[in-house]
Design an enzyme around this catalytic site. Structure first.
Site, PDB file in Angstrom:
ATOM      1  CE  LYS A   1      22.814  11.304 -15.849  1.00 37.18           C
ATOM      2  NZ  LYS A   1      21.928  10.435 -16.595  1.00 37.18           N
ATOM      3  NE  ARG A   2      26.110  18.236 -23.530  1.00 34.93           N
ATOM      4  CZ  ARG A   2      26.240  18.806 -24.723  1.00 34.93           C
ATOM      5  NH1 ARG A   2      26.660  18.101 -25.757  1.00 34.93           N
ATOM      6  NH2 ARG A   2      25.987  20.077 -24.903  1.00 34.93           N
TER       7      ARG A   2
ATOM      8  CE  LYS B   1      20.900  15.262 -19.663  1.00 34.06           C
ATOM      9  NZ  LYS B   1      20.364  13.927 -20.005  1.00 34.06           N
TER      10      LYS B   1
ATOM     11  CE  LYS C   1      24.943   4.011 -22.980  1.00 31.73           C
ATOM     12  NZ  LYS C   1      25.430   5.167 -23.729  1.00 31.73           N
TER      13      LYS C   1
HETATM   14  C1  6GP Z   1      17.889  12.271 -25.389  1.00 30.31           C
HETATM   15  C2  6GP Z   1      17.070  12.203 -24.111  1.00 30.31           C
HETATM   16  O1  6GP Z   1      17.332  13.330 -23.311  1.00 30.31           O
HETATM   17  C3  6GP Z   1      17.459  10.937 -23.359  1.00 30.31           C
HETATM   18  O2  6GP Z   1      16.613  10.792 -22.240  1.00 30.31           O
HETATM   19  C4  6GP Z   1      17.311   9.730 -24.256  1.00 30.31           C
HETATM   20  O3  6GP Z   1      17.791   8.579 -23.616  1.00 30.31           O
HETATM   21  C5  6GP Z   1      18.091   9.935 -25.543  1.00 30.31           C
HETATM   22  O4  6GP Z   1      17.666  11.114 -26.187  1.00 30.31           O
HETATM   23  C6  6GP Z   1      17.916   8.790 -26.525  1.00 30.31           C
HETATM   24  O5  6GP Z   1      16.581   8.568 -26.780  1.00 30.31           O
HETATM   25  N1  6GP Z   1      17.489  13.450 -26.159  1.00 30.31           N
HETATM   26  C7  6GP Z   1      18.420  14.184 -26.760  1.00 30.31           C
HETATM   27  O6  6GP Z   1      19.622  13.913 -26.680  1.00 30.31           O
HETATM   28  C8  6GP Z   1      17.934  15.311 -27.559  1.00 30.31           C
HETATM   29  O7  6GP Z   1      18.678  16.154 -27.951  1.00 30.31           O
HETATM   30  C9  6GP Z   1      16.183  16.291 -28.749  1.00 30.31           C
HETATM   31  O8  6GP Z   1      16.639  15.316 -27.855  1.00 30.31           O
END
Ligand code: 6GP
Length: 839
Positions: A565-566, A571, A677
């Site tokens: 993940k990023r 995290k 996933k």
């Molecule tokens: C992400 C959230 O960090 C992640 O928990 C979630 O599953 C995903 O959005 C889809 O809803 N948020 C971002 O990537 C982000 O940049 C501003 O939010």
């Protein structure tokens, strides 16, 4: 015919049939034809990329007919359509997905095989469109797939970045970024539509005037403008005849603007201005969950939103003469606040350009917009300095002030003399530098506001958006995220998909709840051994990849323990790294210690400007080096950092995972989607009660989930009491040993400074409670090891995880959006006979 091996006879080519026919022989002919006439190659000369292109065009031809037909049906029936506005779409490779959805995967494999070509090799040639950062962008891509698969009329709007998310390589353990030149070799999946060009204005000032009816109006006198060209991407539904559109905008200089300068003789400036305009869609900002307050970013946002709204209105007005039914025909979902400027832009278009009265315009705007929030992190909340905003979008600033004035009047009426509340709700943050609060604009201008997992929505109501919840509780709903089982099971784990389909039929692909039917097979020995075999094969494949790209030999029989993940402190990749160092210390202390062999796999990018995240990447690579090169330890443990984690790599990784690390500080991860996933592909999760982990655990059952750590409430309370990470260091010997070894330069060749910032941030702040959760995590990992020793038990848990993941299909998410927010219905598209297309 020597040079045209595919031309067996003169009569063989019928244009319609070769472009639409679905049988193996026709496909083969079409493939060779495209190779010859588009790529200009024959089989002898063709590079693997040529072959990929030829196959892509062959598939695209079959999509085009369905695509045009779908759009005709939508137009004829004047359907209500969902317009999804997102600054990011992390699509992943297109070819495999298109083959699967249109139902040609097996045929393509068959005819390629006859030519001694391997379909998977061709698919590997594709450079993936990385037009997103992480979860938010990938969610948009899953939603596009589900909308088409559910036959819901929809169009995705976004930006065609010339450079997507940077390519990551690792040099000396550090992340190095390279530009992603994904369009370099041409892109068969897009069709430019210069005929739908729109103009977007920037800058200048506003002027009031009295219109012929005696009405006071405002006009925006801009000082520059940019043209937007749409590029359309087909979005095929799974095994139906629906093909929706993803329309991505590319910026182009306006000709007249440049000609003016050009005529004045300043050639260089004319060209420079042109490049300047075209910069708007040059590059994706590589931040995840953090906002970038750069003017160019606001320009990008306004650019694509204005293009999209103009496009939506153009299409609407081709069938309607006023805006009376606009809100019946259009619904606009904004993916986080990035497109929230659309609320002011729609008001401007309606009020200034189409002369709709303010009240009517506001009523329409509020009915069409809905807002999804994707993060609780305050550093991600978008706020634009009023001065910057007003320079770029003077008219929008006025409109926002007017919206705010009316809104705050309303609030004053309901909460008299509550100035604190007014200040918090205001669209404008007062202070030395006034700012426009985009989340507030999104809340005020939308009829629905949703979070992306139950806990996240609750925290929005209680905390981040509490004042809005107090005003309008009815606007708030939750829609827990989901993922598409087509890409993330069928395409990425074909062996497991085949096993499922053999045992329970193929319905699970359209209705993932059906996957629950494998639960009755959990005791079936043949099924169990097939399941195990597939996991082993997938692990072996990943081991091969690791050998090839990292030159590390890993044991496919070891526990594959993965966090991809990023990189972000919340995290907590560090927590896993600390566990690895803990095991390392134990093995150094007691070399004959019996431990469950593990392969730790990390992957992910850090924002280029996020120094701490980059240092964490360096740290993990440093630990990897020490662990892997110490024979005492590397018998049991391997640590691998896979460079350039992206959708394609993700598709290799999920199927090969035993243990999925979902270990964010509770209350920080809005939902997570890799958690879904992984579990769908039979991995067990070690995780905190955060985001969608909570719901996953409920579904798979607490016995099949490794839970640890503080709850969101406990995190909150601990911080309120005053958290002192030093106490944990002082009282926990193993934790201290980890910290001390790092501090002594144990992973930095004796350099005691390299990781100092990292240790200091933990010892003196530890914002994300790594120390507070350390012991619970170590203990929980011990339970994981125990469980893995009992392979039969692990296998049962693995099957049960997949079996119970039906809820986490993005089809379910989209059904909920459709029912609760969009009020949209499926519009089935009947197949059109290929024969009726004129030559
Ligand atoms: C992400 C959230 O960090 C992640 O928990 C979630 O599953 C995903 O959005 C889809 O809803 N948020 C971002 O990537 C982000 O940049 C501003 O939010």
């Amino acid at each position: 015919y020597q040079k045209h091996p595919h031309r067996t006879s003169e009569a063989a080519v019928q244009i319609e049939d070769d472009r639409t026919g679905m049988n193996v022989e026709t496909l083969r002919r079409a493939f060779l034809d495209n190779l010859y006439y588009i790529q200009g190659k024959d089989l002898q000369l063709a590079t693997p990329y040529d072959l990929y292109m030829a196959l892509s065009y062959t598939v695209r031809d079959r999509l085009l007919q369905r695509w045009l037909h779908t759009q005709e049906v939508y137009l004829q029936q004047d359907v209500r359509s969902v317009c999804y506005l997102s600054a990011e779409y992390l699509l992943g490779r297109q070819l495999g997905n298109a083959l699967i959805n249109v139902g040609l995967y097996e045929q393509a494999r068959a005819f390629l095989k006859e030519m001694n070509l391997d379909l998977r090799d061709l698919m590997e040639q594709e450079i993936e469109p990385g037009l997103g950062n992480g979860g938010l962008g990938r969610l948009a891509a899953c939603f596009m797939d589900s909308l088409a698969s559910l036959e819901i009329p929809a169009i995705g709007y976004g930006i065609r970045y010339e450079f997507g998310i940077f390519a990551q390589s690792i040099r000396d353990g550090w992340q190095v970024e390279q530009p992603d030149r994904w369009l370099r070799y041409g892109n068969p999946w897009e069709i430019p539509r210069p005929e739908y060009l729109v103009e977007v204005k920037f800058g200048g000032h506003t002027e009031g005037y009295i219109d012929p009816a005696g009405q006071y109006r405002v006009s925006w006198v801009n000082d520059r403008s940019v043209l937007g060209t749409p590029y359309d991407y087909p979005v095929p539904g799974y095994r139906n005849d629906t093909v929706n559109t993803l329309r991505l905008w590319s910026a182009r200089a306006t000709e007249d603007f440049n000609f003016q300068v050009f005529d004045s003789g300043d050639f260089a400036r004319a060209v420079a201005d042109k490049t300047y305009s075209e910069n708007i869609t040059k590059v994706l900002y590589p931040n995840d969950n953090t906002y970038q307050g750069r003017e160019l970013r606001l320009e990008q946002q306004y650019f694509f939103v204005s293009c999209s709204l103009q496009d939506i209105i153009r299409r609407y007005l081709s069938y309607h003469s006023d805006f009376e039914s606009f809100a019946d025909k259009v619904t606009l979902q904004i993916n986080d606040t990035h497109p929230s400027i659309g609320i002011a832009e729609l008001m401007r278009l309606l009020v200034d350009e189409y002369l709709v009265g303010w009240d009517k315009a506001w009523q329409i705007t509020r009915r069409v917009f809905a807002y999804t929030n994707h993060t609780l992190l305050s550093e991600a909340l978008e706020r634009w300095p009023v001065a910057l905003f007003g320079n770029l979008l003077p008219r929008h600033l006025e409109i926002i002030y007017e919206i705010n004035r009316r809104f705050l009047d309303e609030v004053r009426e309901r909460f008299p003399e509550d100035e604190g509340r007014i200040a918090r709700l205001s669209l404008i943050q007062e202070g030395s530098q006034k700012q426009v609060r985009m989340a507030n604009l999104a809340c005020v201008g939308s009829h629905a506001i949703n979070g992306v997992a139950q806990l996240h929505t609750e925290l929005l109501k209680k905390d981040v958006l509490a004042d809005f919840y107090a005003l309008w509780p009815e606007k708030f709903t939750n829609v827990t995220n989901g993922v598409t089982p087509r890409r993330f099971l069928l395409l990425s784990n074909p062996k497991l998909a085949l096993l499922l389909s053999e045992r329970i039929g193929q319905d699970w692909l359209k209705d993932l709840d059906q996957i629950g039917r494998i639960e009755s097979l959990v005791a079936d020995p043949a099924f169990r051994s097939a399941w195990q075999q597939i996991k082993d094969d997938n692990k072996r494949d990943l081991a091969e990849y690791i050998l090839q790209f990292n030159q590390i030999e890993v044991d496919p029989d070891s526990l594959f323990d993965i966090q991809v993940k990023r990189f972000h402190e919340y995290k907590r990749q560090l927590l896993l790294a600390f566990f690895i160092v803990t095991l390392y210390n134990r093995l150094k202390r007691q070399p004959d210690l019996e431990i469950v062999p593990r392969t730790f796999i990390f992957g992910g990018k850090s924002a280029p400007g996020y120094a701490m995240a980059k240092l964490i990447i360096k740290f993990i690579n440093s630990v990897a080096r020490v662990v892997n090169s110490d024979p005492q330890v590397s018998r049991h443990l391997k640590v691998v950092f896979l460079a350039n984690y992206n959708v394609s790599l993700a598709q290799r990784i999920y199927p090969a995972c035993d243990l999925s690390e979902q270990i964010s500080t509770a209350g920080k991860e809005a939902s997570g989607t890799s958690n879904m996933k992984f579990a769908l592909n039979g991995a067990l999760t070690i995780g905190t009660l955060d985001g969608a982990n909570i719901e996953i655990r409920e579904k798979v059952g607490p016995d099949n989930f490794f839970l640890f750590g503080l709850t969101a409430q406990q995190v909150y309370d601990l911080k309120a009491r005053g958290y002192n990470p030093r106490d944990y260091y002082d009282s926990n010997a193993e934790l201290r040993e980890v910290v001390d070894r790092i501090s002594a330069g144990g992973f930095s060749g004796g350099d005691t400074n390299l990781f100092r910032p990292l240790l200091d941030s933990l010892l003196y702040r530890d914002d994300y409670l790594v120390f507070a959760d350390y012991q619970a995590y170590i203990d929980c990992q011990e339970q994981v090891s125990q469980a893995f020793r009992d392979r039969e038990r692990w296998l049962t848990m693995s099957i049960l995880n997949s079996a119970r993941m039906g809820y986490f299909s993005s089809d379910r998410s989209i059904r909920e959006y459709s029912r609760n927010i969009w009020q949209s219905e499926p519009v089935p598209v009947e197949p059109e006979s290929p024969a009726i297309r004129p030559a």
